[in-house]
Design an enzyme around this catalytic site. Sequence first.
Site, mmCIF file in Angstrom:
data_model
loop_
_atom_site.group_PDB
_atom_site.id
_atom_site.type_symbol
_atom_site.label_atom_id
_atom_site.label_comp_id
_atom_site.label_asym_id
_atom_site.label_seq_id
_atom_site.Cartn_x
_atom_site.Cartn_y
_atom_site.Cartn_z
ATOM 1 N N GLY A 293 59.514 -36.140 -2.871
ATOM 2 C CA GLY A 293 58.069 -36.364 -2.839
ATOM 3 C C GLY A 293 57.718 -37.482 -3.807
ATOM 4 N N ARG A 294 57.840 -37.156 -5.099
ATOM 5 C CA ARG A 294 57.512 -38.106 -6.165
ATOM 6 C C ARG A 294 58.203 -39.454 -5.972
ATOM 7 N NH1 ARG A 294 56.109 -36.411 -11.197
ATOM 8 N NH2 ARG A 294 57.026 -34.388 -10.714
ATOM 9 N N ARG A 331 47.649 -35.514 -15.101
ATOM 10 C CA ARG A 331 49.011 -35.233 -15.551
ATOM 11 C C ARG A 331 49.207 -35.304 -17.061
ATOM 12 N NH1 ARG A 331 53.027 -37.815 -14.243
ATOM 13 N NH2 ARG A 331 54.510 -36.098 -14.144
ATOM 14 N N TYR A 335 50.597 -32.024 -18.662
ATOM 15 C CA TYR A 335 51.958 -31.991 -19.202
ATOM 16 C C TYR A 335 52.280 -33.108 -20.209
ATOM 17 C CZ TYR A 335 52.445 -31.186 -14.007
ATOM 18 O OH TYR A 335 52.284 -30.914 -12.675
ATOM 19 N N CYS A 362 33.685 -34.659 -19.713
ATOM 20 C CA CYS A 362 33.234 -33.931 -20.896
ATOM 21 C C CYS A 362 34.307 -32.941 -21.316
ATOM 22 C CB CYS A 362 31.932 -33.222 -20.598
ATOM 23 S SG CYS A 362 30.629 -34.411 -20.357
ATOM 24 N N GLU A 363 35.340 -33.473 -21.921
ATOM 25 C CA GLU A 363 36.526 -32.684 -22.249
ATOM 26 C C GLU A 363 37.343 -33.537 -23.210
ATOM 27 O OE1 GLU A 363 38.296 -29.298 -21.918
ATOM 28 O OE2 GLU A 363 36.910 -29.620 -20.262
HETATM 29 C C1 PLP Z 1 57.452 -30.138 -5.003
HETATM 30 C C2 PLP Z 1 58.543 -29.853 -4.082
HETATM 31 C C3 PLP Z 1 59.326 -30.901 -3.586
HETATM 32 C C4 PLP Z 1 59.149 -32.326 -4.022
HETATM 33 O O1 PLP Z 1 59.459 -32.515 -5.352
HETATM 34 P P1 PLP Z 1 59.477 -34.002 -5.962
HETATM 35 O O2 PLP Z 1 59.768 -33.774 -7.394
HETATM 36 O O3 PLP Z 1 58.106 -34.550 -5.747
HETATM 37 O O4 PLP Z 1 60.517 -34.768 -5.251
HETATM 38 C C5 PLP Z 1 60.301 -30.593 -2.665
HETATM 39 N N1 PLP Z 1 60.505 -29.320 -2.251
HETATM 40 C C6 PLP Z 1 59.767 -28.294 -2.717
HETATM 41 C C7 PLP Z 1 60.028 -26.941 -2.206
HETATM 42 C C8 PLP Z 1 58.773 -28.522 -3.638
HETATM 43 O O5 PLP Z 1 58.062 -27.499 -4.094
#
Ligand code: PLP
Length: 432
Positions: A293-294, A331, A335, A362-363
């Site tokens: 994803g990331r 983020r 974190y 406001c934080e």
């Molecule tokens: C969040 C997630 C991903 C993607 O993670 P990335 O760190 O963004 O690559 C893939 N599979 C599952 C089940 C997730 O919860």
Amino acid sequence: MFVSECLNVNNEGHLTIGGCDTLELAKEFGTPLYVLDETTIRNVCKAYVKSFEKYYHGNGMPLYASKALSCKELCRIAKEEGLGLDVVSGGEIYTAVQAGFPMEKVHFHGNNKTADEIRFALESNVGKFVVDNLYELELLNEICGEMGKKANISFRIKPGVDAHTHNFIRTGQIDSKFGFALETGEAFEAVKKAQMYDNVNLTELHCHIGSQIFDIDPFVTAAEIMLDFMGKIHDELGIVISELNLGGGFGIMYTKDDEPVPYENYMEKVSEAVKAKAKEHGLPVPYIFIEPGRSIVGEAGITLYKVGGKKEIPNVRTYVSVDGGMTDNIRYALYQSAYTVVNAGKADKEPDEIVTVAGKCCESGDLVQEHTKVAKVEVGDTLAVLSTGAYNYSMASNYNRIPRPAIVMVKDGKARIVVKRESYEDIVKNDI
Ligand SMILES: *Cc1c(COP(=O)(O)O)cnc(C)c1O
């Protein structure tokens, strides 16, 4: 020079992305603004697809974990690049449907899928349900029965690999809200149970060990543990599970301290381990899914802000206030995530001033980055925060009734809006 290859500096000393001057983008589309470079996104997709061809005879598929940034255009790009899709909610399924995504290539995750979401997923012909627990298994089987459908399922397994410590460890991960534990026998019982239900078809096992991981070893270890489990299922139950989903979590570069490994290296190492283990257990080599994803959108994105104020507190720190903040990037508040901040109009200058970039909410904790070095900031400057493509827009909120920014996609010097900026009407549209 910068975190991502799509970033550069033009003759005027301005930061560019995908060949577009960021100051021009800020002027044309307003700030705060998310900007994504299409070429970077597509190149990462292609690299993942290619790594399967090169190291695994193409016997697998990357799925884009759309929670990193879910919108129709990203679904279209994933589709065109031959990726499948991960979704974790009805809203993400709806987005994929609306984008015309081939739903048989969609995996539905989540530790608490509601009955309505399950029905909607079945109506939408989602290809796979990654089942998290026995309640869900029973509910899914029941709803499938009502609807006259049979669902292909996977089980989310906790392989007991904790990748979040430097020297990763293999125990202690029972404490997770996601999935079935291996150590307790819970996962094995679930596999047996699945055989008793008529409306589900267990074809896959799944694991996901964490996020922003740079080491390849924990992925290899997780793959080996999963294959061992598949071996046990085969030996003791006579069941062959033909697909293995190894999750996502591949690290990206937020600052120069991050050193991601090329994504091909991952498939090279993991496919060796999978093939060796399959042979050891006398199993067919499984079809593999991975779920980045990331790493697909993260480095492709930046956020542009206008500086509206500066507060120098002697011997304490200098605050620079921008026109966004935790509403578009939570983020740091969540974190303490590190980011690179660039003064976009002075991208050719040495970063020489240490500032804290504060949002407008406001934080007190509404900070984008603390004690970060940028070229001297003045009110009216445009700041760019780099590597904000993932988990920024998707985590955005309307706190303080601040409208969400637009997303602009750039490619070869041209820009287009792919998600519109929210208006004040959008803010009140559900108020009665
Ligand atoms: C969040 C997630 C991903 C993607 O993670 P990335 O760190 O963004 O690559 C893939 N599979 C599952 C089940 C997730 O919860």
